[in-house]
Design a protein around this motif. Structure first.
Motif, PDB file in Angstrom:
ATOM      1  N   ALA A 113       0.886  -1.174   0.000  1.00 24.81           N
ATOM      2  CA  ALA A 113       0.000   0.000   0.000  1.00 24.81           C
ATOM      3  C   ALA A 113       0.923   1.222   0.000  1.00 24.81           C
ATOM      4  CB  ALA A 113      -0.957  -0.044   1.178  1.00 24.81           C
ATOM      5  N   SER A 114       0.689   2.179   0.891  1.00 23.04           N
ATOM      6  CA  SER A 114       1.653   3.284   0.983  1.00 23.04           C
ATOM      7  C   SER A 114       2.319   3.284   2.349  1.00 23.04           C
ATOM      8  CB  SER A 114       0.958   4.625   0.697  1.00 23.04           C
ATOM      9  OG  SER A 114       0.713   4.760  -0.696  1.00 23.04           O
ATOM     10  N   LEU A 115       2.603   2.083   2.816  1.00 26.10           N
ATOM     11  CA  LEU A 115       3.326   1.884   4.087  1.00 26.10           C
ATOM     12  C   LEU A 115       4.783   1.612   3.725  1.00 26.10           C
ATOM     13  CD1 LEU A 115       0.714  -0.495   5.788  1.00 26.10           C
ATOM     14  CD2 LEU A 115       0.778   2.026   5.836  1.00 26.10           C
ATOM     15  N   PHE A 116       5.637   2.579   4.033  1.00 28.79           N
ATOM     16  CA  PHE A 116       7.027   2.528   3.574  1.00 28.79           C
ATOM     17  C   PHE A 116       7.991   2.332   4.743  1.00 28.79           C
ATOM     18  CE2 PHE A 116       6.473   3.597  -0.829  1.00 28.79           C
ATOM     19  CZ  PHE A 116       5.299   4.333  -0.870  1.00 28.79           C
ATOM     20  N   PRO A 117       9.133   1.678   4.499  1.00 31.11           N
ATOM     21  CA  PRO A 117      10.146   1.567   5.564  1.00 31.11           C
ATOM     22  C   PRO A 117      10.500   2.950   6.128  1.00 31.11           C
ATOM     23  CG  PRO A 117      10.757   0.198   3.682  1.00 31.11           C
ATOM     24  CD  PRO A 117       9.568   1.002   3.253  1.00 31.11           C
ATOM     25  N   GLY A 118      10.672   3.010   7.451  1.00 27.14           N
ATOM     26  CA  GLY A 118      11.055   4.296   8.053  1.00 27.14           C
ATOM     27  C   GLY A 118       9.888   5.227   8.300  1.00 27.14           C
TER      28      GLY A 118
ATOM     29  N   ILE B  34       0.182  10.112   4.451  1.00 33.25           N
ATOM     30  CA  ILE B  34       1.591   9.818   4.168  1.00 33.25           C
ATOM     31  C   ILE B  34       2.229  11.041   3.520  1.00 33.25           C
ATOM     32  CG2 ILE B  34       3.213   8.271   2.998  1.00 33.25           C
ATOM     33  CD1 ILE B  34       1.394   6.831   5.067  1.00 33.25           C
ATOM     34  N   GLU B  35       3.312  11.503   4.112  1.00 33.91           N
ATOM     35  CA  GLU B  35       4.091  12.623   3.548  1.00 33.91           C
ATOM     36  C   GLU B  35       5.476  12.083   3.202  1.00 33.91           C
ATOM     37  OE1 GLU B  35       1.572  16.155   5.056  1.00 33.91           O
ATOM     38  OE2 GLU B  35       3.002  15.832   3.420  1.00 33.91           O
TER      39      GLU B  35
END
Ligand code: 6PG
Length: 231
Positions: A141-146, A161-162
Motif C-alpha cells: 500500500a503506501s506503508l514505507f520503511p522508516g 503519508i508525507e
C-alpha cells in the motif's frame, strides 16, 4: 507469527489467472454468506492484468463494495491514480453501483481525503478480501520503511503519508492494522525487481508487507522471476 503461504506460478499471466480465481471464489462466498463482498484493491502496475480479467466474472456486481488500499494525492482523473487504472480496465466496464466504489478523494488534498475515507469506513467490518502489492523496498500500500505503518490496536484506520520515497510524496493509505482486519489477504508479486524484497520477507525481515497480520494468514502469489529460490 502470521502464517504466510507462498504460491509460485510460472509467470505474471498465471499469477493474474490464479488471483482471478481467488477473487471470484471470495466474492461467491461473501455474497452467499453475508449478501455483500468488500474488496480492497492494490495499487501500482502489477494488478492491472488481474483487473483486466475481472469484467468476465459471473457475479452479482450490485453486491460488490470496492475500497482502495491507498491512493496517491493527484487530480481525480490523473492516470497516476490507483483508482484511474482500476476504473479504466475494470470498474467502468461493470455495473457496480457508483456509491459502492469508495474512492479516496485525494483531489481534495491530503487531510480532507484522510477524513473523508475515515468516515466512509466507519461501521465497516472486516474486509472480505484485501489485495496488496509489494515494492522493491518491501513497502505495501503506501506503508514505507522508516514511516509509520499504523500497527497495533490503537492505530488509526487511515494514514496521511508525507515524503513517500515512491512518487508522489503525498498519499493516503489504510494502516497495517486496518488492512489486517480481513478474512483473506492476497499479495500479487511479479518481476525480478521484487526478488530481494521477497527474500528479505521470507528471511523474517520486518518489512511493511510483514506487518499485515490477519488471523487467517496471508497468501502470496509470485511468479518465478520474483520467487528466486523458493521451491
Ligand atoms: C502504489 C501502490 C504500491 C504498489 C507497489 C508495487 O500506490 O504505488 O499501492 O504499494 O503496490 O509499489 O507496485 P508495482 O505493482 O507497480 O510494482
Amino acid at each position: 507469527m502470521t502464517p504466510t503461504r507462498w504460491h509460485v506460478l510460472p509467470d505474471a499471466p498465471a499469477v493474474a489467472a490464479e488471483a482471478r480465481r481467488r477473487v471470484e471464489e471470495a466474492a461467491r462466498r461473501a455474497i452467499g454468506e453475508r449478501g455483500a463482498f468488500h474488496i480492497v484493491l492494490a495499487g501500482g502496475t502489477t494488478p492491472r492484468l488481474l483487473y483486466s480479467l475481472l469484467p468476465q466474472l459471473a457475479t452479482d456486481w450490485s453486491r460488490w463494495h470496492v475500497w482502495f488500499g491507498d491512493e496517491r494525492v493527484a487530480a481525480a482523473n490523473d492516470p497516476e491514480r490507483n483508482s484511474v487504472m482500476a476504473q479504466t480496465v475494470w470498474l467502468d466496464r461493470v455495473p457496480i453501483p457508483a456509491a459502492q466504489v469508495h474512492l479516496i478523494p485525494t483531489e481534495r488534498g491530503l487531510a480532507a481525503a484522510v477524513e473523508a475515507y475515515r468516515q466512509a469506513l466507519a461501521g465497516v467490518g472486516d474486509f472480505d478480501l484485501v489485495l496488496l502489492g509489494l515494492g522493491e523496498d518491501g513497502h505495501t500500500a503506501s506503508l514505507f520503511p522508516g514511516h509509520d505503518w499504523g500497527v497495533g490496536p490503537t492505530a488509526p484506520d487511515v494514514l496521511a503519508i508525507e515524503n513517500a520515497p515512491k512518487p508522489p510524496p503525498q498519499r493516503v493509505s489504510l494502516s497495517a492494522a486496518r488492512l489486517s482486519r480481513a478474512r483473506s489477504v492476497l499479495f500479487l508479486v511479479t518481476g525480478a525487481g521484487k526478488r530481494e524484497a521477497v527474500a528479505r520477507w521470507r528471511g523474517g525481515g520486518m518489512l511493511p508487507a510483514a506487518a499485515i497480520t490477519p488471523a487467517c494468514g496471508v497468501d502470496v502469489l509470485l511468479d518465478a522471476e520474483s520467487a528466486g529460490d523458493i521451491v
